[in-house]
Each structure stands twice: as structure tokens, then as C-alpha cells.
Design an enzyme around this catalytic site. Structure first.
Site: not given
Ligand code: 8IG
Length: 300
Positions: A119, A218
Site C-alpha cells: 500500500h 477520512e
Molecule cells: I476496508 O472507509 C476500508 N478501507 N480510505 N476509507 C478508506 N479506506 C478504507 C475504508 C474507508 N475502508
């Protein structure tokens, strides 16, 4: 250092010496492409196959899909292949698997299953993020399937809903490409393969995926912003990989598992446990779905 021929005003060629990290990503000599070629050779040699047809990166909730694709030719600890790293996130296993798939009567097809995503938030840089995709391309894959777990912005999408990615917003403020490497992103997410997915399940919704850098989720205001910009899904992967896949000439398919409602969409706070639980509950259903989409894609 790599030598590059740079045109000069007089039409002559002058040799300049570029720092490796500034070589454009459309140059096979770029370190990222050399590493991907090395990884592809190692992988194909371990598997004893000449090339692969399709590659699939498994995100949160999708890990069981590999078992339903066909017969495993080999499964490799990702850390044994150049450029891959042991995975940092729980729920991610850190393996590369080559699976033989397709009709019993038809020709064999090989799928690379990447359960070793890097990531962007791990801080290894964009080349590490794109390495799985570039390795797949170097190993011959014509199709890149990207899966993820993400937050959903639509109230009607309960956790456990699978959504086809129709387009993305890259909100990472960076690119997986470098240099004068200009790539068309129109129709990035293949309408053809979305059509195949709809043959498997006509009820699958589609949505625009916004990649945030993470690793924090977020704020509700950021989720509202993403919605205003056109996002239906928010996550921390996929867009940078899709860009690299398109740049490598692959056909791209993306599918998200909504593991949670994005912040502020529901009154509950987000938790990583919720993500794991939603994935576990949805796993049998979405794994079967993904395996069917991949099998049809690879034989079409
Ligand atoms: I699983 O709600 C997962 N990955 N940015 N926001 C973001 N990444 C995520 C989320 C989320 N849920």
C-alpha cells in the site's frame, strides 16, 4: 547509472547520465521495470510456466477467491521474489500463487494471484505499490484484476456489497508513472469485463472509487468532499495500480467490497475489526463471484 541519448539542438545525440530514479517509467531500463522483469523470471521459473494470462491482486475480504480459481501450480512466499515484501496489514497473507484455470476441454490458462499488495501508506514509494502490476505485465498478463475492501458512500450499499469500479479519482497527489510518460486514462476500467461481470451477476452496482493516501480513514467532511467530487467508494489502493497497469498495456478490471460505510455515512465509528468481519461474512459469496468473472474473462 544508465546512459540515455538526448537529442540536442543540432540533431546530434549527446549522452547524459541519469540518476536511476529519474529514468521515465516507459523506459525498460528504469529500475522499476528491471526489477519487475527479474521478479517475473523468478516467478515463471518457480511455477514452471512460460507466461501468465491474467493477474489478480486480492484486497481486504477477497483472499478466499484464489482457492476457487482452479488448481494451484505453486504458491510462493512473496518475500522470496525480488521486489515483494512481507505484508504489513492483518488480513493480508503475503503470497504469490500461480493457478491453472479454464475449461477442462479447452487450453490451460494461468492466473497469478497476488496476495501481497504494498500500500502507498507503507512509505515504500510508488514503484513498490506498482511492483505487483509491473511483474504481472512482465510475466505476460494481458489483464489486471484489482480488488479491494473500501468504505461506501451510498446508504443502500450495506457492508458486504460488491461494487464494480467504473472509474476512479486519484486523490493521492502522486502518480505511479514518472517522466514524460503520458498515458490515456479514458475507459481505464474495461467496459468489456464489466459486461462479463454483469453476465455473472446482473445486479452488481457500479461506482467511482477514490484512492486516498491513508493510512487514517477520512473525516466525515472528507467523505462529503469525495462525494461532491463524484466518488461512491473510498479506499487506500487500486488507483495507482490501475494507472501502472494501463501504462503497461493491460486491460483493467476493478471490483470493491464495501466493508464499511464511509465515515459520517452511518453514525457508527469505523473499526478495522468491522472490516475483517464484513470480509469474512462476504468471503464465500464474493470469492465465487470473482472466480467466475476471472474464468470467463481468461477464456473469452
Ligand atoms: I476496508 O472507509 C476500508 N478501507 N480510505 N476509507 C478508506 N479506506 C478504507 C475504508 C474507508 N475502508
Amino acid at each position: 547509472m544508465t546512459e540515455h541519448s538526448a537529442p540536442t539542438g543540432g540533431g546530434m545525440s549527446q549522452h547524459i547520465t541519469a540518476a536511476p530514479e529519474t529514468i521515465p517509467t516507459n523506459d525498460p531500463e528504469a529500475p522499476a521495470n528491471r526489477l519487475a522483469a527479474e521478479a517475473a523470471s523468478a516467478l515463471l521459473e518457480r511455477a514452471g510456466v512460460d507466461s501468465i494470462d491474467l493477474a489478480c491482486t486480492l484486497g481486504s475480504g477477497w483472499s478466499q477467491a484464489a482457492d476457487r480459481l482452479g488448481e494451484t501450480v505453486c504458491e510462493i512466499d512473496a518475500a522470496e521474489i525480488p521486489g515483494f515484501h512481507a505484508s504489513a496489514v492483518s488480513g493480508h497473507s503475503g503470497t504469490l500463487r500461480i493457478v491453472r484455470t479454464g475449461d477442462d476441454d479447452g487450453p490451460a490458462h494461468h492466473v497469478l494471484v497476488v496476495a501481497a499488495r504494498t500500500h502507498y501508506y507503507e512509505g515504500r514509494g510508488v514503484d513498490a505499490v506498482a511492483h505487483g502490476v509491473r511483474t504481472a505485465a512482465a510475466a505476460g498478463a494481458k489483464t489486471m484484476v484489482l480488488t479491494n475492501g473500501c468504505g461506501g458512500l451510498r446508504e443502500e450499499w450495506a457492508p458486504g456489497t460488491a461494487v464494480l469500479i467504473s472509474d476512479h479519482l486519484n486523490l493521492t497527489a502522486t502518480s505511479s508513472l514518472r517522466g514524460a510518460h503520458f498515458v490515456d486514462m479514458t475507459d481505464l476500467y474495461s467496459a468489456r469485463i464489466r459486461g462479463i461481470a454483469h453476465e455473472v451477476d446482473p445486479s452488481l452496482p457500479e461506482g467511482v472509487y477514490a484512492q486516498f493516501p491513508g493510512p487514517h480513514y477520512e473525516t466525515p467532511a472528507e467523505v462529503r468532499m469525495a462525494g461532491t467530487l463524484g466518488a461512491d467508494l473510498v479506499g487506500m489502493s487500486t488507483a495507482l495500480e490501475a494507472i501502472a497497469a494501463r501504462a503497461a498495456g493491460m486491460e483493467v478490471f476493478g471490483i470493491s467490497l464495501v466493508t464499511n460505510q464511509a465515515a459520517g455515512i452511518s453514525p457508527q465509528p469505523l473499526s478495522h475489526q468491522e472490516v475483517i468481519d464484513a470480509g469474512r461474512e462476504a468471503a464465500p459469496r464474493i470469492s465465487t463471484l470473482l472466480a467466475e468473472i476471472i474464468t470467463r474473462t481468461v477464456t473469452s
